[in-house]
Design an enzyme around this catalytic site. Structure first.
Site, PDB file in Angstrom:
ATOM      1  N   HIS A 101       0.858  -1.181   0.000  1.00 36.60           N
ATOM      2  CA  HIS A 101       0.000   0.000   0.000  1.00 36.60           C
ATOM      3  C   HIS A 101       0.892   1.228   0.000  1.00 36.60           C
ATOM      4  O   HIS A 101       2.005   1.199   0.514  1.00 36.60           O
ATOM      5  CB  HIS A 101      -0.948   0.022   1.207  1.00 36.60           C
ATOM      6  N   HIS A 103       0.964   5.188   1.143  1.00 37.61           N
ATOM      7  CA  HIS A 103       0.283   6.205   1.951  1.00 37.61           C
ATOM      8  C   HIS A 103       0.265   7.528   1.195  1.00 37.61           C
ATOM      9  O   HIS A 103       1.305   7.975   0.689  1.00 37.61           O
ATOM     10  CB  HIS A 103       1.039   6.447   3.262  1.00 37.61           C
TER      11      HIS A 103
HETATM   12  P1  5GP Z   1       1.916   0.387   7.294  1.00 42.72           P
HETATM   13  O1  5GP Z   1       2.357   0.659   8.705  1.00 42.72           O
HETATM   14  O2  5GP Z   1       1.822  -1.105   7.017  1.00 42.72           O
HETATM   15  O3  5GP Z   1       2.691   1.113   6.251  1.00 42.72           O
HETATM   16  O4  5GP Z   1       0.457   0.997   7.207  1.00 42.72           O
HETATM   17  C1  5GP Z   1      -0.713   0.306   7.474  1.00 42.72           C
HETATM   18  C2  5GP Z   1      -1.829   1.337   7.510  1.00 42.72           C
HETATM   19  O5  5GP Z   1      -3.066   0.674   7.338  1.00 42.72           O
HETATM   20  C3  5GP Z   1      -1.920   2.085   8.849  1.00 42.72           C
HETATM   21  O6  5GP Z   1      -1.835   3.493   8.601  1.00 42.72           O
HETATM   22  C4  5GP Z   1      -3.270   1.679   9.407  1.00 42.72           C
HETATM   23  O7  5GP Z   1      -3.919   2.717  10.090  1.00 42.72           O
HETATM   24  C5  5GP Z   1      -4.029   1.251   8.163  1.00 42.72           C
HETATM   25  N1  5GP Z   1      -5.019   0.215   8.390  1.00 42.72           N
HETATM   26  C6  5GP Z   1      -4.832  -0.966   9.055  1.00 42.72           C
HETATM   27  N2  5GP Z   1      -5.965  -1.691   9.049  1.00 42.72           N
HETATM   28  C7  5GP Z   1      -6.891  -0.959   8.364  1.00 42.72           C
HETATM   29  C8  5GP Z   1      -8.264  -1.186   8.033  1.00 42.72           C
HETATM   30  O8  5GP Z   1      -8.868  -2.200   8.364  1.00 42.72           O
HETATM   31  N3  5GP Z   1      -8.891  -0.222   7.304  1.00 42.72           N
HETATM   32  C9  5GP Z   1      -8.254   0.930   6.917  1.00 42.72           C
HETATM   33  N4  5GP Z   1      -8.965   1.810   6.214  1.00 42.72           N
HETATM   34  N5  5GP Z   1      -6.960   1.170   7.220  1.00 42.72           N
HETATM   35  C10 5GP Z   1      -6.292   0.253   7.932  1.00 42.72           C
END
Ligand code: 5GP
Ligand code: ZN
Length: 138
Positions: A101, A103
């Site tokens: 993903h 951001h």
């Molecule tokens: P990472 O730390 O892996 O780069 O980012 C994961 C992101 O996914 C975090 O900002 C977290 O808030 C978001 N996230 C995790 N679970 C969910 C979910 O079920 N729905 C949404 N909309 N965001 C999520």
């Protein structure tokens, strides 16, 4: 390919509802459930790739094109003052969901995230810097 245990596969496939601000055949862009700022969103490919290393180059190219379009569009609508595009790979880099993903983080002057979205600076000697340069130079 989908991973039946992956939350972002379920979200991108529509099995779990999300606040989707854009979608096409290949991607869904959703609002982050725990946003850093107002409008923090995630570009999620419908295919399951754990991270950037697993993602084919052509898909990675289209992610960046979409990120550029979304950044322009969101900046206009939210009237934000700046924009961060962040993409974490691996636990050491802060990745918590192991489905690629990107951001999209609108930034606002004085939004309080100045420290979280930056990093400490190493003090490397000239030799250490030269070592790294030799390792990386193509
Ligand atoms: P990472 O730390 O892996 O780069 O980012 C994961 C992101 O996914 C975090 O900002 C977290 O808030 C978001 N996230 C995790 N679970 C969910 C979910 O079920 N729905 C949404 N909309 N965001 C999520
Ligand atoms: Zn997945």
């Amino acid at each position: 390919m989908r991973d039946s245990n992956c939350i972002f596969c379920k979200i991108s496939g529509g099995e779990i509802p999300s606040k989707t601000i854009y979608e096409d055949d290949e991607f869904r862009v959703i609002l982050d459930i725990s946003p850093a700022t107002r409008g923090h969103a995630l570009i999620i490919p419908r295919e399951h790739y754990a991270n950037l290393y697993e993602m084919p180059e052509d898909v990675a190219g289209r992610v960046m094109i979409l990120a550029k379009k979304m950044a322009g569009h969101m900046t206009e609508l939210l009237q934000c003052d700046g924009f961060n595009i962040v993409q974490n790979n691996g636990e050491a880099a802060g990745q918590t969901v192991f489905h690629f993903h990107m951001h999209l983080i609108p930034r606002y002057a004085g939004d309080g995230n100045e420290e979280k979205l930056c990093w400490n600076h190493l003090e490397l000697s000239a030799e250490e810097l030269e070592d790294i340069f030799r390792k990386l130079k193509q």
